[in-house]
Design a protein around this motif. Sequence first.
Motif, PDB file in Angstrom:
ATOM      1  N   ARG A 126       0.836  -1.208   0.000  1.00  0.00           N
ATOM      2  CA  ARG A 126       0.000   0.000   0.000  1.00  0.00           C
ATOM      3  C   ARG A 126       0.871   1.259   0.000  1.00  0.00           C
ATOM      4  NH1 ARG A 126      -3.939   0.812   4.987  1.00  0.00           N
ATOM      5  NH2 ARG A 126      -1.926   1.156   5.987  1.00  0.00           N
ATOM      6  N   ALA A 127       1.977   1.240   0.760  1.00  0.00           N
ATOM      7  CA  ALA A 127       2.869   2.402   0.810  1.00  0.00           C
ATOM      8  C   ALA A 127       3.515   2.681  -0.539  1.00  0.00           C
ATOM      9  CB  ALA A 127       3.942   2.187   1.873  1.00  0.00           C
ATOM     10  N   LEU A 128       3.635   1.635  -1.369  1.00  0.00           N
ATOM     11  CA  LEU A 128       4.323   1.774  -2.656  1.00  0.00           C
ATOM     12  C   LEU A 128       3.368   1.886  -3.844  1.00  0.00           C
ATOM     13  CD1 LEU A 128       7.149  -0.873  -2.137  1.00  0.00           C
ATOM     14  CD2 LEU A 128       7.359   1.615  -1.972  1.00  0.00           C
ATOM     15  N   ILE A 129       2.063   1.895  -3.614  1.00  0.00           N
ATOM     16  CA  ILE A 129       1.096   1.834  -4.702  1.00  0.00           C
ATOM     17  C   ILE A 129       1.224   3.022  -5.658  1.00  0.00           C
ATOM     18  CG2 ILE A 129      -0.741   2.991  -3.396  1.00  0.00           C
ATOM     19  CD1 ILE A 129      -1.176   0.118  -5.953  1.00  0.00           C
ATOM     20  N   MET A 130       1.682   4.174  -5.142  1.00  0.00           N
ATOM     21  CA  MET A 130       1.843   5.363  -5.987  1.00  0.00           C
ATOM     22  C   MET A 130       3.249   5.480  -6.571  1.00  0.00           C
ATOM     23  SD  MET A 130      -1.013   7.365  -5.643  1.00  0.00           S
ATOM     24  CE  MET A 130      -2.259   7.891  -4.490  1.00  0.00           C
ATOM     25  N   ASP A 131       4.089   4.468  -6.370  1.00  0.00           N
ATOM     26  CA  ASP A 131       5.487   4.523  -6.803  1.00  0.00           C
ATOM     27  C   ASP A 131       6.194   5.776  -6.275  1.00  0.00           C
ATOM     28  OD1 ASP A 131       5.448   2.112  -8.274  1.00  0.00           O
ATOM     29  OD2 ASP A 131       4.511   3.140  -9.962  1.00  0.00           O
ATOM     30  N   PRO A 132       6.149   6.001  -4.962  1.00  0.00           N
ATOM     31  CA  PRO A 132       6.770   7.210  -4.407  1.00  0.00           C
ATOM     32  C   PRO A 132       8.289   7.113  -4.433  1.00  0.00           C
ATOM     33  CG  PRO A 132       6.098   5.780  -2.625  1.00  0.00           C
ATOM     34  CD  PRO A 132       5.598   5.129  -3.899  1.00  0.00           C
ATOM     35  N   PRO A 133       8.979   8.223  -4.621  1.00  0.00           N
ATOM     36  CA  PRO A 133      10.445   8.196  -4.570  1.00  0.00           C
ATOM     37  C   PRO A 133      10.993   8.114  -3.151  1.00  0.00           C
ATOM     38  CG  PRO A 133       9.676  10.419  -5.026  1.00  0.00           C
ATOM     39  CD  PRO A 133       8.467   9.543  -5.039  1.00  0.00           C
ATOM     40  N   LEU A 134      10.160   8.447  -2.139  1.00  0.00           N
ATOM     41  CA  LEU A 134      10.589   8.444  -0.738  1.00  0.00           C
ATOM     42  C   LEU A 134       9.700   7.506   0.063  1.00  0.00           C
ATOM     43  CD1 LEU A 134      12.244   9.562   1.670  1.00  0.00           C
ATOM     44  CD2 LEU A 134      10.576  11.442   1.804  1.00  0.00           C
TER      45      LEU A 134
END
Length: 262
Positions: free
Chosen positions: A156-164
């Motif tokens: 869930r934390a990575l679903i938006m492909d965040p850089p941080l």
Amino acid sequence: MSDPIVDIKKLWTVFPNGEKKAVVHKDLDLTVERGEVLSLVGGSGTGKTVLLRQMLGLEKPTQGEITVLGRPAAELGKQGAASRVGMLFQQGALFSAFTVLENIAFPLRELKTLPRALIYEAAMVKLQMVGLGPDAADKMPSDLSGGMIKRVALARALIMDPPLLLLDEPTAGLDPESSDSFVSLLRSLHRDMELTVVMVTHDLDTLFELSTRIAVLAEHKVIVNDVPKEVVAFPHPFIHEFFLGERGQRAMELLREYPFTV
């Protein structure tokens, strides 16, 4: 060198404490460079998790500046800026009434800009990225082991492909085998997704296996922020107690035997 991913200057955090005030951070400075895994360590009450929440824009410091990915941290959550930072909370913080796939898809659903089919396709990709199969998609959080909860929360934390990516005690509550497996997953995702990671952990094995730099919080500020070898050599009572005890020596020996390099 490019601008830091996180830049904190002269940060003060003060909380009410009866008739007095509790000072947690005082003139704290910290930078996080692109692509590194920076770990925050410190004794109880030094404000490690508070600092993560301030980076995420969930809490506002008393004074000072926090810039995340070139923008004030207070702006995260506005105009889609929150998609640039992923957060893994210590206990996972999954929604108990949602299935695994619904939990992972939740941030994309909240945007209300993508078709439902595309949202769930993206969620399924992230589910597989964290090492879980399609059979886990329809499970409820109550049916999951501690290790699976961590993986779903990470997806869930990575679903938006965040850089941080911010991690709060990522291996807390896991047995040694599950902890080792999760650390290996974090290492591979850090490399493959070119993530910058800020992690709070008290687990020495996790700390030495993942960290490119360690920032130690004591006396209301960051007293040292350097590569593990230099931090361990820094003369301070907390560092001596934390790193140079029996557990610290074992972890350091592991680091010498199996060094992790980015």
